[in-house]
Motif scaffolding. Structure first.
Motif, PDB file in Angstrom:
ATOM      1  N   LYS A 131      -0.263  18.728  -8.251  1.00 33.13           N
ATOM      2  CA  LYS A 131      -0.865  19.993  -8.211  1.00 33.13           C
ATOM      3  C   LYS A 131      -0.218  20.362  -6.537  1.00 33.13           C
ATOM      4  CE  LYS A 131      -5.072  19.545 -10.668  1.00 33.13           C
ATOM      5  NZ  LYS A 131      -6.550  19.453 -10.736  1.00 33.13           N
ATOM      6  N   PRO A 132      -0.300  21.529  -6.218  1.00 36.05           N
ATOM      7  CA  PRO A 132       0.195  21.659  -5.028  1.00 36.05           C
ATOM      8  C   PRO A 132      -0.282  21.020  -3.883  1.00 36.05           C
ATOM      9  CG  PRO A 132      -0.272  23.896  -6.211  1.00 36.05           C
ATOM     10  CD  PRO A 132      -0.753  22.931  -6.971  1.00 36.05           C
ATOM     11  N   ILE A 133       0.377  20.462  -3.296  1.00 32.96           N
ATOM     12  CA  ILE A 133      -0.376  19.521  -2.154  1.00 32.96           C
ATOM     13  C   ILE A 133      -0.384  20.518  -0.975  1.00 32.96           C
ATOM     14  CG2 ILE A 133       0.277  17.581  -0.725  1.00 32.96           C
ATOM     15  CD1 ILE A 133       1.803  16.386  -2.951  1.00 32.96           C
ATOM     16  N   GLU A 134      -1.628  20.618  -0.425  1.00 32.26           N
ATOM     17  CA  GLU A 134      -1.935  21.371   0.785  1.00 32.26           C
ATOM     18  C   GLU A 134      -2.488  20.612   1.748  1.00 32.26           C
ATOM     19  OE1 GLU A 134      -3.885  25.444  -0.198  1.00 32.26           O
ATOM     20  OE2 GLU A 134      -4.024  24.276  -2.057  1.00 32.26           O
ATOM     21  N   GLY A 135      -2.521  20.840   3.204  1.00 28.91           N
ATOM     22  CA  GLY A 135      -3.026  20.037   4.105  1.00 28.91           C
ATOM     23  C   GLY A 135      -2.538  18.759   4.701  1.00 28.91           C
ATOM     24  N   ALA A 136      -1.176  18.905   4.386  1.00 30.33           N
ATOM     25  CA  ALA A 136      -0.428  17.683   5.031  1.00 30.33           C
ATOM     26  C   ALA A 136       0.403  17.893   6.045  1.00 30.33           C
ATOM     27  CB  ALA A 136       0.703  17.201   3.750  1.00 30.33           C
ATOM     28  N   GLY A 137       0.548  19.210   6.339  1.00 29.83           N
ATOM     29  CA  GLY A 137       1.310  19.680   7.752  1.00 29.83           C
ATOM     30  C   GLY A 137       2.423  18.952   7.940  1.00 29.83           C
ATOM     31  N   ALA A 138       2.603  18.754   9.073  1.00 31.08           N
ATOM     32  CA  ALA A 138       3.803  17.919   9.654  1.00 31.08           C
ATOM     33  C   ALA A 138       3.954  16.732   8.555  1.00 31.08           C
ATOM     34  CB  ALA A 138       3.612  17.619  11.032  1.00 31.08           C
ATOM     35  N   ARG A 139       3.098  16.158   8.328  1.00 27.98           N
ATOM     36  CA  ARG A 139       3.130  14.860   7.365  1.00 27.98           C
ATOM     37  C   ARG A 139       3.726  15.329   5.923  1.00 27.98           C
ATOM     38  NH1 ARG A 139      -1.035  10.447   9.105  1.00 27.98           N
ATOM     39  NH2 ARG A 139      -2.560  12.013   8.329  1.00 27.98           N
ATOM     40  N   ALA A 140       3.932  16.364   5.742  1.00 26.44           N
ATOM     41  CA  ALA A 140       4.279  16.487   4.180  1.00 26.44           C
ATOM     42  C   ALA A 140       5.632  15.789   3.736  1.00 26.44           C
ATOM     43  CB  ALA A 140       4.814  18.099   4.017  1.00 26.44           C
ATOM     44  N   PRO A 141       6.560  15.681   4.557  1.00 27.76           N
ATOM     45  CA  PRO A 141       7.843  14.803   4.057  1.00 27.76           C
ATOM     46  C   PRO A 141       7.125  13.485   4.073  1.00 27.76           C
ATOM     47  CG  PRO A 141       8.429  16.321   5.782  1.00 27.76           C
ATOM     48  CD  PRO A 141       6.987  16.360   5.755  1.00 27.76           C
ATOM     49  N   GLU A 142       6.375  12.838   4.928  1.00 29.88           N
ATOM     50  CA  GLU A 142       5.925  11.574   4.841  1.00 29.88           C
ATOM     51  C   GLU A 142       4.946  11.276   3.503  1.00 29.88           C
ATOM     52  OE1 GLU A 142       3.310  10.104   8.021  1.00 29.88           O
ATOM     53  OE2 GLU A 142       3.182   8.198   6.943  1.00 29.88           O
ATOM     54  N   VAL A 143       4.180  12.206   3.332  1.00 23.91           N
ATOM     55  CA  VAL A 143       3.184  12.394   2.025  1.00 23.91           C
ATOM     56  C   VAL A 143       4.249  12.297   0.788  1.00 23.91           C
ATOM     57  CG1 VAL A 143       1.639  13.424   0.724  1.00 23.91           C
ATOM     58  CG2 VAL A 143       1.308  13.364   3.139  1.00 23.91           C
ATOM     59  N   ALA A 144       5.273  13.176   0.632  1.00 27.68           N
ATOM     60  CA  ALA A 144       6.022  12.982  -0.620  1.00 27.68           C
ATOM     61  C   ALA A 144       6.615  11.407  -0.491  1.00 27.68           C
ATOM     62  CB  ALA A 144       7.280  13.953  -0.132  1.00 27.68           C
ATOM     63  N   LYS A 145       7.251  10.966   0.455  1.00 29.07           N
ATOM     64  CA  LYS A 145       7.780   9.584   0.352  1.00 29.07           C
ATOM     65  C   LYS A 145       6.808   8.761  -0.092  1.00 29.07           C
ATOM     66  CE  LYS A 145      10.218   6.226   3.320  1.00 29.07           C
ATOM     67  NZ  LYS A 145      10.441   5.839   4.452  1.00 29.07           N
ATOM     68  N   ALA A 146       5.615   8.691   0.471  1.00 31.03           N
ATOM     69  CA  ALA A 146       4.633   7.746   0.120  1.00 31.03           C
ATOM     70  C   ALA A 146       4.051   7.967  -1.269  1.00 31.03           C
ATOM     71  CB  ALA A 146       3.559   7.710   1.246  1.00 31.03           C
ATOM     72  N   TYR A 147       4.102   9.174  -1.579  1.00 28.89           N
ATOM     73  CA  TYR A 147       3.529   9.267  -3.014  1.00 28.89           C
ATOM     74  C   TYR A 147       4.730   8.685  -4.192  1.00 28.89           C
ATOM     75  CZ  TYR A 147       3.078  12.068  -7.307  1.00 28.89           C
ATOM     76  OH  TYR A 147       2.935  12.223  -8.745  1.00 28.89           O
ATOM     77  N   VAL A 148       5.854   8.941  -3.923  1.00 24.66           N
ATOM     78  CA  VAL A 148       6.944   8.394  -4.861  1.00 24.66           C
ATOM     79  C   VAL A 148       6.922   7.086  -4.752  1.00 24.66           C
ATOM     80  CG1 VAL A 148       9.437   8.690  -5.536  1.00 24.66           C
ATOM     81  CG2 VAL A 148       8.241  10.913  -4.728  1.00 24.66           C
ATOM     82  N   ALA A 149       6.907   6.305  -3.530  1.00 28.86           N
ATOM     83  CA  ALA A 149       6.770   5.127  -3.429  1.00 28.86           C
ATOM     84  C   ALA A 149       5.576   4.257  -4.094  1.00 28.86           C
ATOM     85  CB  ALA A 149       6.688   4.691  -1.808  1.00 28.86           C
ATOM     86  N   GLU A 150       4.506   5.039  -4.111  1.00 27.66           N
ATOM     87  CA  GLU A 150       3.231   4.401  -4.462  1.00 27.66           C
ATOM     88  C   GLU A 150       3.409   4.681  -6.046  1.00 27.66           C
ATOM     89  OE1 GLU A 150       0.991   2.827  -3.265  1.00 27.66           O
ATOM     90  OE2 GLU A 150      -0.561   2.695  -4.572  1.00 27.66           O
ATOM     91  N   LEU A 151       3.902   5.884  -6.397  1.00 33.01           N
ATOM     92  CA  LEU A 151       4.012   6.118  -7.915  1.00 33.01           C
ATOM     93  C   LEU A 151       4.990   5.354  -8.498  1.00 33.01           C
ATOM     94  CD1 LEU A 151       3.226   8.012 -10.336  1.00 33.01           C
ATOM     95  CD2 LEU A 151       5.015   9.538  -9.678  1.00 33.01           C
ATOM     96  N   ARG A 152       6.049   4.677  -7.780  1.00 33.15           N
ATOM     97  CA  ARG A 152       6.964   3.820  -8.517  1.00 33.15           C
ATOM     98  C   ARG A 152       6.427   2.379  -8.460  1.00 33.15           C
ATOM     99  NH1 ARG A 152      12.221   2.168  -4.909  1.00 33.15           N
ATOM    100  NH2 ARG A 152      10.443   1.363  -3.607  1.00 33.15           N
TER     101      ARG A 152
END
Ligand SMILES: Nc1ncnc2c1ncn2[C@@H]1O[C@H](COP(=O)(O)OP(=O)(O)OP(=O)(O)O)[C@@H](O)[C@H]1O
Ligand SMILES: [Mg+2]
Ligand SMILES: [Mg+2]
Length: 503
Positions: A177-198
């Motif tokens: 779903k659209p990821i909201e509320g990550a602010g400046a950490r959006a790129p870090e969230v993206a990376k952490a999400y893909v890492a966790e999913l992997r």
């Protein structure tokens, strides 16, 4: 737009709030393709693993791969999704040479799994919940190679080659779903999400999920809205990003690019973009079709899928320990604080430590070496911890030598350095360099006498009861023996010589 022409990341965030959507495609590790019996083996001669069905020749009929469906359900369950009682495939129609059928068999409004979430842990330990919209089944496309141009892309190429071996390999597309509320950490969230999913996909055993082999790739959707507003801005979609680092960089670049365009009073066009590894930039691809342009309709050649509830529950019960649970268990077993466990995770040290324990080392020793000496070296050389030229068995052997009293920490460090430098096995290094703790009294006696004679004032203090001063004399002996003395034995010997009771 090059990186240097953009507003800074901080400036972008001062005015805008990023909204992100991640679409991850995972190639399943099934033996055969999703709708035919062709092999999925990588590396075969181009177009040698094709048949009328995956080429979409008239008269061919697809049949669903049961393992593909099972893998999809497992992924859905592991992502806390609901599993559809009934779902169908759909045709996604478009014309492109990598898809000779002129449609991709996919799922549209009836995905097999939907409404889930994945909790990811950020570098500071905070848990961020990423909500999953759906996980659906589809097939991969063929692979085109554009020849004769400078860029490897279609523009400027003199001709293109097509390999359909990949066409029809089962894919699961997982959409957030659209990821909201990550602010400046959006790129870090993206990376952490893909890492966790992997990690999750690997733990499920449904794919090796190697991003470098294209088995897992991520499309990064990103838009900005002015801070404090609700309505989403127009998104761009950076396609096929194929490493964790690139996912983070692509999100970061797009935040800065969008902010630059918007600050200049421009508008963002909804388009796909390509990511460039060299400088972390993205460039425009094609103007993005809206879903209706694909003229989705239910696939008439495949029967609907209705996963029986009992079977779903069986799969749920059979799920392996998932990465987050496993990490919590290891943290407990190793007795680590949240912070220490986080450093272990950030360093990529879990597997090396586990392997070292499996080779016989105590957990605290295994962690000590991987997180100390070896992590420092990985950092300095910019390499992965697991890539260091030392095996867990070798590290375990060094810890055994320490436990046996044959090496102290200082000598152990030298042995590790020598193994890293290719001088051989720990025991060979110890023999070749003559490294071993000296605890033999006759060998130490002379050094002890010398230390006492050379430090008469300190020796007097000790005789007068200042036993703590013995450290200085021990240090002198260690220096004289180039660190090879057994420090505990040296201390006892000194006190004995001075006629003082050890405390
Ligand atoms: N305005 C927006 N800004 C950022 N992300 C968005 C926005 N609107 C939608 N998204 C996210 O973008 C992703 C869109 O993926 P989805 O598969 O639904 O559609 P698509 O990209 O149009 O289709 P395709 O599968 O053909 O690429 C989702 O993760 C969604 O949450
Ligand atoms: Mg999609
Ligand atoms: Mg998309």
């Amino acid at each position: 737009m090059s990186v240097s022409n953009l507003v800074s990341y901080d400036d972008a965030l001062a005015s805008y709030d990023p909204v992100m959507g991640l679409e991850v495609h995972v190639e399943l590790g099934t033996k055969t393709k999703m709708f035919c019996g062709c092999s999925t083996e990588l590396g075969a001669e181009p177009n040698s693993q094709v048949c009328p069905t995956c080429l979409g020749l008239p008269g061919s009929l697809p049949v669903v791969n049961a393992v593909g469906v099972e893998s999809a359900v497992k992924i859905g369950l592991a992502l806390n999704c609901e599993i559809a009682e009934w779902c169908r495939f759909a045709r996604k129609n478009y014309f492109y040479p990598d898809m000779p059928k002129n449609f991709q068999t996919s799922q549209y409004d009836e995905p097999i799994a939907f409404n889930g979430y994945l909790d990811v842990q950020l570098e500071d330990g905070e848990i961020f919940r990423v909500e999953i919209e759906r996980a659906h089944m589809e097939e991969d496309t063929g692979k085109s190679s554009h020849i004769g141009g400078a860029t490897g892309r279609i523009h400027g190429a003199s001709h293109s080659l097509l390999d359909y071996n990949r066409a029809g390999i089962p894919l699961i597309e997982i959409v957030t779903k659209p990821i909201e509320g990550a602010g400046a950490r959006a790129p870090e969230v993206a990376k952490a999400y893909v890492a966790e999913l992997r990690e999750l996909i690997k733990a499920l055993g449904v794919s090796e999920a190697r991003m470098d082999k294209g088995q897992m790739r991520c499309d990064v959707n990103l838009s900005l809205r002015p801070n404090g507003t609700e309505k989403f801005g127009t998104r761009s979609e950076t396609k096929n990003v194929n490493s964790l680092r690139s996912v983070e960089r692509a999100a970061r670049f797009e935040i800065m690019r969008h902010a630059t365009v918007l600050t200049d009073g421009g508008t963002i066009v909804q388009e796909t973009r390509h990511f460039h590894e060299e400088d972390g930039s993205t460039t425009a691809g094609r103007i993005k079709d809206n879903a209706e342009d694909y003229r989705y309709f239910p696939e008439p050649d495949l029967v609907p899928i209705a996963p029986a509830r009992a079977w779903v529950e069986e799969l749920r019960a059979g799920l392996p320990e998932l990465p987050r649970v496993r990490r919590a268990r290891l943290q407990g077993e190793w007795g680590l604080s949240d912070k220490d466990m986080q450093s272990v995770l950030n360093a990529g040290a879990v597997q090396p430590i586990l392997d070292t324990i499996a080779a016989g080392a105590p957990a605290d020793q295994a962690r000590k070496w991987w997180m100390g000496e070896l992590a420092r070296r990985a950092n300095e050389t910019g390499t992965d911890l697991a890539e260091q030229p030392i095996t867990p068995a070798q590290v375990a052997r060094v810890t055994a030598l320490v436990a046996e009293g044959k090496l102290n920490d200082k000598l152990a460090r030298q042995v590790i350095e020598a193994v890293l430098a290719g001088e051989g096995e720990p025991d060979e290094v110890v023999a070749a360099r003559g490294l071993a703790v000296v605890s033999d009294d006759s060998a130490l006696g002379a050094a002890v006498d010398q230390a006492i004679a050379g430090n008469a004032a300190i020796a007097d203090k000790i005789r007068d009861g200042k036993v703590a001063a013995v450290g200085a004399l021990v240090g002198a002996v260690m220096k004289a023996t180039r660190g090879q003395a057994d420090a505990a034995r040296v201390k006892d010997l000194i006190l004995e010589r001075l006629g003082v009771e050890a405390q």
